[in-house]
Structure formats: C-alpha cells, structure tokens
Design a protein around this motif. Sequence first.
Motif, PDB file in Angstrom:
ATOM      1  N   ILE A 139       0.843  -1.171  -0.135  1.00 33.74           N
ATOM      2  CA  ILE A 139      -0.024   0.005  -0.215  1.00 33.74           C
ATOM      3  C   ILE A 139       0.875   1.306  -0.060  1.00 33.74           C
ATOM      4  O   ILE A 139       0.687   2.152  -0.632  1.00 33.74           O
ATOM      5  CB  ILE A 139      -0.900  -0.288   1.300  1.00 33.74           C
ATOM      6  N   ALA A 140       1.989   1.155   0.649  1.00 32.84           N
ATOM      7  CA  ALA A 140       2.764   2.543   0.781  1.00 32.84           C
ATOM      8  C   ALA A 140       3.440   2.616  -0.458  1.00 32.84           C
ATOM      9  O   ALA A 140       3.742   3.655  -0.902  1.00 32.84           O
ATOM     10  CB  ALA A 140       3.965   1.916   2.077  1.00 32.84           C
ATOM     11  N   GLU A 141       3.802   1.769  -1.070  1.00 34.62           N
ATOM     12  CA  GLU A 141       4.424   1.798  -2.474  1.00 34.62           C
ATOM     13  C   GLU A 141       3.274   2.536  -3.478  1.00 34.62           C
ATOM     14  O   GLU A 141       3.562   3.210  -4.226  1.00 34.62           O
ATOM     15  CB  GLU A 141       4.984   0.426  -3.007  1.00 34.62           C
ATOM     16  N   GLU A 142       2.041   1.645  -3.285  1.00 31.27           N
ATOM     17  CA  GLU A 142       0.990   2.162  -4.446  1.00 31.27           C
ATOM     18  C   GLU A 142       0.716   3.633  -4.172  1.00 31.27           C
ATOM     19  O   GLU A 142       0.386   4.307  -5.181  1.00 31.27           O
ATOM     20  CB  GLU A 142      -0.238   1.126  -4.187  1.00 31.27           C
ATOM     21  N   THR A 143       0.859   4.191  -2.968  1.00 30.87           N
ATOM     22  CA  THR A 143       0.263   5.585  -2.567  1.00 30.87           C
ATOM     23  C   THR A 143       1.371   6.333  -2.504  1.00 30.87           C
ATOM     24  O   THR A 143       1.157   7.782  -2.525  1.00 30.87           O
ATOM     25  CB  THR A 143      -0.223   5.623  -1.056  1.00 30.87           C
ATOM     26  N   GLY A 144       2.657   5.862  -2.813  1.00 34.07           N
ATOM     27  CA  GLY A 144       3.881   6.740  -2.837  1.00 34.07           C
ATOM     28  C   GLY A 144       4.459   7.085  -1.422  1.00 34.07           C
ATOM     29  O   GLY A 144       5.420   7.840  -1.283  1.00 34.07           O
ATOM     30  N   LEU A 145       3.667   6.885  -0.267  1.00 30.40           N
ATOM     31  CA  LEU A 145       4.290   6.941   1.006  1.00 30.40           C
ATOM     32  C   LEU A 145       5.292   6.306   1.435  1.00 30.40           C
ATOM     33  O   LEU A 145       6.257   6.693   2.268  1.00 30.40           O
ATOM     34  CB  LEU A 145       3.174   6.474   2.026  1.00 30.40           C
ATOM     35  N   ILE A 146       5.896   5.283   0.563  1.00 31.35           N
ATOM     36  CA  ILE A 146       6.958   4.560   0.616  1.00 31.35           C
ATOM     37  C   ILE A 146       8.377   5.482   0.734  1.00 31.35           C
ATOM     38  O   ILE A 146       9.378   5.269   1.361  1.00 31.35           O
ATOM     39  CB  ILE A 146       7.048   3.494  -0.538  1.00 31.35           C
ATOM     40  N   ASN A 147       8.353   6.559  -0.149  1.00 34.98           N
ATOM     41  CA  ASN A 147       9.279   7.459   0.028  1.00 34.98           C
ATOM     42  C   ASN A 147       9.525   8.190   1.468  1.00 34.98           C
ATOM     43  O   ASN A 147      10.781   8.393   1.583  1.00 34.98           O
ATOM     44  CB  ASN A 147       9.176   8.431  -1.146  1.00 34.98           C
ATOM     45  N   GLU A 148       8.370   8.680   1.734  1.00 30.32           N
ATOM     46  CA  GLU A 148       8.729   9.131   3.123  1.00 30.32           C
ATOM     47  C   GLU A 148       9.111   8.219   4.549  1.00 30.32           C
ATOM     48  O   GLU A 148       9.778   8.451   5.379  1.00 30.32           O
ATOM     49  CB  GLU A 148       7.215   9.810   3.910  1.00 30.32           C
ATOM     50  N   ILE A 149       8.228   6.935   4.240  1.00 29.75           N
ATOM     51  CA  ILE A 149       8.871   5.903   5.169  1.00 29.75           C
ATOM     52  C   ILE A 149      10.273   5.525   5.219  1.00 29.75           C
ATOM     53  O   ILE A 149      11.160   5.215   6.026  1.00 29.75           O
ATOM     54  CB  ILE A 149       7.964   4.643   4.876  1.00 29.75           C
ATOM     55  N   GLY A 150      10.687   5.425   3.729  1.00 23.65           N
ATOM     56  CA  GLY A 150      12.235   5.095   3.451  1.00 23.65           C
ATOM     57  C   GLY A 150      12.991   6.273   3.914  1.00 23.65           C
ATOM     58  O   GLY A 150      14.150   5.762   4.472  1.00 23.65           O
ATOM     59  N   GLN A 151      12.744   7.532   3.667  1.00 18.74           N
ATOM     60  CA  GLN A 151      13.622   8.449   4.254  1.00 18.74           C
ATOM     61  C   GLN A 151      13.708   8.416   6.031  1.00 18.74           C
ATOM     62  O   GLN A 151      14.633   8.902   6.542  1.00 18.74           O
ATOM     63  CB  GLN A 151      12.804   9.909   3.811  1.00 18.74           C
ATOM     64  N   GLN A 191      30.041   6.019  18.023  1.00 22.27           N
ATOM     65  CA  GLN A 191      30.547   7.139  19.162  1.00 22.27           C
ATOM     66  C   GLN A 191      30.831   6.449  20.384  1.00 22.27           C
ATOM     67  O   GLN A 191      31.642   6.932  21.322  1.00 22.27           O
ATOM     68  CB  GLN A 191      29.702   8.395  19.094  1.00 22.27           C
ATOM     69  N   LYS A 192      29.933   5.366  20.886  1.00 20.26           N
ATOM     70  CA  LYS A 192      30.045   4.735  22.145  1.00 20.26           C
ATOM     71  C   LYS A 192      31.244   3.586  22.012  1.00 20.26           C
ATOM     72  O   LYS A 192      31.100   2.612  22.886  1.00 20.26           O
ATOM     73  CB  LYS A 192      28.631   4.397  22.377  1.00 20.26           C
ATOM     74  N   GLY A 193      31.824   3.564  20.893  1.00 19.96           N
ATOM     75  CA  GLY A 193      32.928   2.501  20.641  1.00 19.96           C
ATOM     76  C   GLY A 193      32.221   1.170  20.225  1.00 19.96           C
ATOM     77  O   GLY A 193      32.898  -0.104  20.427  1.00 19.96           O
ATOM     78  N   MET A 194      30.682   1.013  19.774  1.00 19.78           N
ATOM     79  CA  MET A 194      30.232  -0.037  19.535  1.00 19.78           C
ATOM     80  C   MET A 194      29.797   0.150  18.038  1.00 19.78           C
ATOM     81  O   MET A 194      28.754   0.354  17.460  1.00 19.78           O
ATOM     82  CB  MET A 194      28.990  -0.416  20.257  1.00 19.78           C
ATOM     83  N   PRO A 195      30.900  -0.224  17.017  1.00 15.35           N
ATOM     84  CA  PRO A 195      30.432  -0.173  15.291  1.00 15.35           C
ATOM     85  C   PRO A 195      29.394  -1.223  15.047  1.00 15.35           C
ATOM     86  O   PRO A 195      29.986  -2.245  14.361  1.00 15.35           O
ATOM     87  CB  PRO A 195      31.724   0.035  14.921  1.00 15.35           C
ATOM     88  N   ILE A 196      28.294  -1.112  15.420  1.00 17.40           N
ATOM     89  CA  ILE A 196      27.125  -2.118  14.780  1.00 17.40           C
ATOM     90  C   ILE A 196      26.755  -1.434  13.526  1.00 17.40           C
ATOM     91  O   ILE A 196      26.150  -0.542  13.368  1.00 17.40           O
ATOM     92  CB  ILE A 196      26.351  -2.151  15.866  1.00 17.40           C
ATOM     93  N   LYS A 197      26.499  -2.583  12.598  1.00 19.17           N
ATOM     94  CA  LYS A 197      25.826  -2.444  11.254  1.00 19.17           C
ATOM     95  C   LYS A 197      24.274  -2.494  11.602  1.00 19.17           C
ATOM     96  O   LYS A 197      23.827  -3.087  12.155  1.00 19.17           O
ATOM     97  CB  LYS A 197      26.358  -3.253  10.171  1.00 19.17           C
ATOM     98  N   VAL A 198      23.916  -1.467  10.900  1.00 20.53           N
ATOM     99  CA  VAL A 198      22.488  -1.276  10.942  1.00 20.53           C
ATOM    100  C   VAL A 198      21.763  -1.362   9.772  1.00 20.53           C
ATOM    101  O   VAL A 198      22.113  -1.007   8.430  1.00 20.53           O
ATOM    102  CB  VAL A 198      21.918   0.092  11.589  1.00 20.53           C
ATOM    103  N   SER A 199      20.796  -2.254   9.558  1.00 22.77           N
ATOM    104  CA  SER A 199      19.947  -2.566   8.081  1.00 22.77           C
ATOM    105  C   SER A 199      18.553  -1.788   8.017  1.00 22.77           C
ATOM    106  O   SER A 199      17.981  -1.733   9.081  1.00 22.77           O
ATOM    107  CB  SER A 199      19.949  -4.127   8.105  1.00 22.77           C
ATOM    108  N   PHE A 200      18.128  -1.400   6.761  1.00 21.84           N
ATOM    109  CA  PHE A 200      17.017  -0.986   6.812  1.00 21.84           C
ATOM    110  C   PHE A 200      16.410  -1.735   5.373  1.00 21.84           C
ATOM    111  O   PHE A 200      17.282  -1.806   4.458  1.00 21.84           O
ATOM    112  CB  PHE A 200      16.702   0.320   6.873  1.00 21.84           C
ATOM    113  N   ASN A 201      15.166  -1.835   5.161  1.00 19.60           N
ATOM    114  CA  ASN A 201      14.747  -2.150   3.889  1.00 19.60           C
ATOM    115  C   ASN A 201      14.400  -1.149   3.110  1.00 19.60           C
ATOM    116  O   ASN A 201      13.996  -0.063   3.421  1.00 19.60           O
ATOM    117  CB  ASN A 201      13.534  -3.022   4.000  1.00 19.60           C
ATOM    118  N   SER A 202      14.767  -1.244   1.661  1.00 18.06           N
ATOM    119  CA  SER A 202      14.518  -0.052   0.644  1.00 18.06           C
ATOM    120  C   SER A 202      13.461  -0.694  -0.408  1.00 18.06           C
ATOM    121  O   SER A 202      13.272  -2.051  -0.645  1.00 18.06           O
ATOM    122  CB  SER A 202      15.677   0.062   0.066  1.00 18.06           C
TER     123      SER A 202
END
Length: 196
Positions: A1-13, A28-39
Amino acid sequence: IAEETGLINEIGQFMLEKSCEQAAIWAQKGMPIKVSFNSSIREFRDKNMVKTIRKVLEKYKCSPELIQIEYTEKFALEAEAEKAIVQQIQKLQQDGIVFVLDDFGTGYASLRYLQMLPIGKLKIDKSFINSVTKQEKLEKLVQGLVQFGQSLDLQVVAEGVESAEQFALLKRVGCDAVQGYYISPPISAEEVEKML
C-alpha cells in the motif's frame, strides 16, 4: 500500500535517517554495529537517491560501512532492467554500503540479478527455515542455498530462526549468521547496548 500511494518515499527517508543516526550513536560509544533497513525499488527510481543517502550519512557523521540496505528479489528483478538504478547501487557500494538480498528463494527463477547487482549478503527466507528440521528435502535445499551463496562470496543469513534445533542445523550446514526469536525478539537500542 505504501508503494502504491507513494508513502514509501517518506517511510524510506525516515528509516534512512533513523538507521544512520543510530549507527552513528553506537559508533561514538565504541560499538560499530551495522544497521540494516529495507528499501523499495520506487525509492531507487529517484535519480537523487545517492545524493540523498550521502547527505544523511554526512548529517549524522555516519560511516557508510555501518549501513546495510536490504532489498527483495522482486526489487532485484526490476532493478536489473533499469541501468540508472544499477548505477546508483554500484556507487553506494563503492562508498562502503553493503547491499543485502532479502527473502531469497521466494519465487523468482531468474538469477541474472546476482550477476548484475552488487550484493554482499543473501538472506534465506523464513519460509524455508520454518520446517527445516522436519523435512529432509528442505534441509538439503537450505544447505544448497548456503553453499550457493557462499560460492558467490556472499555471507549467508537465515531468517526466522526460532529454535535451538534450527540453529544447530544451520550451524551444521555452514550458515554464516542467523536472525530470529531464537537470538532475540525485537528490542530497543538501549537493550541492544546492555546485551553487548
């Protein structure tokens, strides 16, 4: 639904901002953890996606090596046909961002995108893991997917691991990493820090 309505851009941002912000805080706290998000493929159709991501990384002083962008096979299949999208993904990979192929094995027979797109990790879909300890055929299939991914120099991650039996089997077949409730349910950033 988010893709169809175009809301996906705001959610992605929003997800891009939050991911970079959190990765920078942990670094900065000395814990270089990789963070993932879906696009979404729709986000990458924006010709300024590279510029947008670089700006957000700069805003939070976040190293690109700490960010992983996940996309599905459907995204990959569509992206391989669009040269501008492939070029954007390649530029971001050169910056140090890792691209993760999510939900691998869920219905797209073409594997050409594995050749065309920069992918650093491959995630085996939860639907294969659910019954992996109960069906020998499924165990062999998962083992084949692990070997296949590793033969392409990809790190292989199993999604939806919920039991010690699934974890033991995946370890035995050489899977590189797992995610799921067996490791931890979703938790806050503060709880992640305590866990570490």
